[in-house]
Write an enzyme that holds these catalytic residues in place. Structure first.
Site, mmCIF file in Angstrom:
data_model
loop_
_atom_site.group_PDB
_atom_site.id
_atom_site.type_symbol
_atom_site.label_atom_id
_atom_site.label_comp_id
_atom_site.label_asym_id
_atom_site.label_seq_id
_atom_site.Cartn_x
_atom_site.Cartn_y
_atom_site.Cartn_z
ATOM 1 N N ARG A 1 -2.460 -0.524 24.462
ATOM 2 C CA ARG A 1 -3.415 -0.121 25.453
ATOM 3 C C ARG A 1 -4.754 -0.867 24.875
ATOM 4 O O ARG A 1 -5.191 -0.828 23.818
ATOM 5 C CB ARG A 1 -3.728 1.587 25.080
ATOM 6 C CG ARG A 1 -2.852 2.295 25.934
ATOM 7 C CD ARG A 1 -3.192 3.948 26.152
ATOM 8 N NE ARG A 1 -3.490 4.567 25.109
ATOM 9 C CZ ARG A 1 -3.695 5.950 25.290
ATOM 10 N NH1 ARG A 1 -3.318 6.551 26.131
ATOM 11 N NH2 ARG A 1 -4.032 6.651 23.888
ATOM 12 N N ARG B 1 -8.594 1.711 21.246
ATOM 13 C CA ARG B 1 -8.954 3.027 20.746
ATOM 14 C C ARG B 1 -8.806 2.938 19.090
ATOM 15 O O ARG B 1 -7.434 2.300 18.918
ATOM 16 C CB ARG B 1 -8.123 4.228 21.342
ATOM 17 C CG ARG B 1 -8.820 4.808 22.316
ATOM 18 C CD ARG B 1 -8.287 5.708 23.081
ATOM 19 N NE ARG B 1 -7.617 6.825 22.192
ATOM 20 C CZ ARG B 1 -6.843 7.805 22.833
ATOM 21 N NH1 ARG B 1 -6.822 8.036 24.030
ATOM 22 N NH2 ARG B 1 -6.605 8.611 21.903
ATOM 23 N N ARG C 1 1.241 10.436 14.517
ATOM 24 C CA ARG C 1 0.880 11.341 15.475
ATOM 25 C C ARG C 1 2.294 11.993 16.243
ATOM 26 O O ARG C 1 2.392 12.838 16.535
ATOM 27 C CB ARG C 1 -0.173 10.902 16.813
ATOM 28 C CG ARG C 1 -1.536 10.857 16.287
ATOM 29 C CD ARG C 1 -2.384 9.808 17.159
ATOM 30 N NE ARG C 1 -2.250 10.056 18.665
ATOM 31 C CZ ARG C 1 -2.648 9.098 19.566
ATOM 32 N NH1 ARG C 1 -2.972 7.853 19.084
ATOM 33 N NH2 ARG C 1 -2.781 9.323 20.837
ATOM 34 N N ARG D 1 1.822 26.699 20.564
ATOM 35 C CA ARG D 1 2.084 25.469 19.683
ATOM 36 C C ARG D 1 3.061 26.001 18.486
ATOM 37 O O ARG D 1 3.183 25.366 17.559
ATOM 38 C CB ARG D 1 0.908 25.115 18.985
ATOM 39 C CG ARG D 1 0.012 24.239 19.817
ATOM 40 C CD ARG D 1 0.085 22.599 19.018
ATOM 41 N NE ARG D 1 -1.001 21.947 18.993
ATOM 42 C CZ ARG D 1 -1.950 21.444 20.027
ATOM 43 N NH1 ARG D 1 -2.099 21.809 21.166
ATOM 44 N NH2 ARG D 1 -2.742 20.631 19.491
ATOM 45 N N LYS E 1 2.176 12.858 30.225
ATOM 46 C CA LYS E 1 1.971 14.123 30.586
ATOM 47 C C LYS E 1 0.841 14.490 31.420
ATOM 48 O O LYS E 1 0.926 15.159 32.155
ATOM 49 C CB LYS E 1 1.900 14.874 29.228
ATOM 50 C CG LYS E 1 2.059 16.394 29.263
ATOM 51 C CD LYS E 1 1.848 17.154 27.965
ATOM 52 C CE LYS E 1 0.814 16.598 27.043
ATOM 53 N NZ LYS E 1 0.555 17.407 25.860
HETATM 54 P P1 AMP Z 1 -5.475 18.894 21.449
HETATM 55 O O1 AMP Z 1 -6.253 18.388 22.459
HETATM 56 O O2 AMP Z 1 -4.279 19.758 22.166
HETATM 57 O O3 AMP Z 1 -4.800 18.133 20.558
HETATM 58 O O4 AMP Z 1 -6.084 20.187 20.639
HETATM 59 C C1 AMP Z 1 -7.309 19.713 20.015
HETATM 60 C C2 AMP Z 1 -7.459 20.826 18.943
HETATM 61 O O5 AMP Z 1 -7.608 22.026 19.534
HETATM 62 C C3 AMP Z 1 -6.360 20.927 17.985
HETATM 63 O O6 AMP Z 1 -6.352 20.079 16.768
HETATM 64 C C4 AMP Z 1 -6.607 22.304 17.459
HETATM 65 O O7 AMP Z 1 -7.599 22.515 16.557
HETATM 66 C C5 AMP Z 1 -7.003 23.065 18.654
HETATM 67 N N1 AMP Z 1 -5.811 23.596 19.628
HETATM 68 C C6 AMP Z 1 -5.680 23.397 20.778
HETATM 69 N N2 AMP Z 1 -4.428 24.078 21.273
HETATM 70 C C7 AMP Z 1 -4.237 24.769 20.083
HETATM 71 C C8 AMP Z 1 -3.333 25.928 20.017
HETATM 72 N N3 AMP Z 1 -2.298 26.302 20.887
HETATM 73 N N4 AMP Z 1 -3.059 26.722 18.817
HETATM 74 C C9 AMP Z 1 -4.053 25.954 17.832
HETATM 75 N N5 AMP Z 1 -5.185 25.168 17.970
HETATM 76 C C10 AMP Z 1 -5.103 24.708 19.210
#
Ligand code: AMP
Length: 223
Positions: A130, A163, A174, A91, A14
């Site tokens: 990886r 990692r 995940r 989300r 992505k």
């Molecule tokens: P990510 O890098 O997309 O996994 O986001 C890292 C963290 O940011 C997540 O674990 C949430 O705590 C917060 N976060 C990112 N996008 C959202 C979203 N659309 N709604 C709620 N929390 C978010």
């Protein structure tokens, strides 16, 4: 300005596809996770409120995410960006509604929603294979492009590292969480006939060709 939403599990490519879209269409990549991490780094009061939840890997409140997204959208519009790719947002179903409102308020059409789809077993191989060199940063994959000597960098011979969240057990977790979280959101877009599923197992070039075909159709339809 125009908008698309991009979905894809970890390891689906992505990030690579988003970067190519940004370059091709002069769009901006709005990844809410990155937005929070950047805001935290500059000690933005909104992000500081979310810090504990983020550390625990939990979702931040919809209100806070929407505030951040709205602020960023206004900035992008002010600098004359042609479009925006949402990544990590929406989300949940409530956030779909918030996105609709934020776009509607700014007269930004949602062209469509892309979902990169890759078989779980391939994702596990891509992620668990990886490795990288801690000295020069060169990336390898034990299954798809391994080093010449096991666990050693071809360039400097240093021992390759993995990692900590790239172990098979964590990867499967995940992927499970991703599926559970995104499924209802994708279904909602599918009902609105906005969702296009793109097979992501092919090479990055071929996947991108397909995506460009879809996006060009969307932009033509918009006229
Ligand atoms: P990510 O890098 O997309 O996994 O986001 C890292 C963290 O940011 C997540 O674990 C949430 O705590 C917060 N976060 C990112 N996008 C959202 C979203 N659309 N709604 C709620 N929390 C978010």
């Amino acid at each position: 300005m125009e908008a698309i939403v991009l979905f894809g599990p970890p390891g689906s490519g992505k990030g690579t596809q988003a970067a190519r879209l940004v370059e091709r269409y002069d769009w901006s990549h709005l990844a809410t996770g990155d937005l929070f991490r950047e805001a935290l780094a500059r000690r933005d009061p909104l992000a500081l409120k979310a810090q504990d939840l983020m550390k625990a890997g939990q979702l931040v409140s919809d209100e806070l995410v929407v505030q951040m997204v709205r602020k960023k959208l206004s900035q992008l519009q002010a600098v004359g960006k042609r479009g925006v790719i949402f990544d990590g947002f929406p989300r949940n179903e409530a956030q779909i509604g918030h996105l609709d409102t934020a776009l509607h308020d700014r007269s930004i059409p949602l062209l469509g929603v892309l979902a990169l789809e890759v078989d779980d077993e391939l994702l596990v191989r891509r992620l668990s294979g990886r490795r990288s060199c801690p000295t020069c940063g060169r990336d390898y994959n034990l299954y798809f492009h391994p080093p010449r000597v096991a666990d050693r960098c071809d360039d400097d011979g240093d021992v390759l590292i993995c990692r900590p969240d790239d172990t098979e057990k964590i990867i499967r977790e995940r992927l499970r969480v991703y599926g559970k979280q995104t499924q209802p959101v994708m279904l909602a877009y599918e009902k609105r006939e906005l969702l296009v599923r793109v097979p992501g197992h092919d090479t990055p070039d071929r996947v991108f060709q397909q995506i460009v075909g879809i996006v060009n159709q969307w932009t033509r339809r918009r006229g």
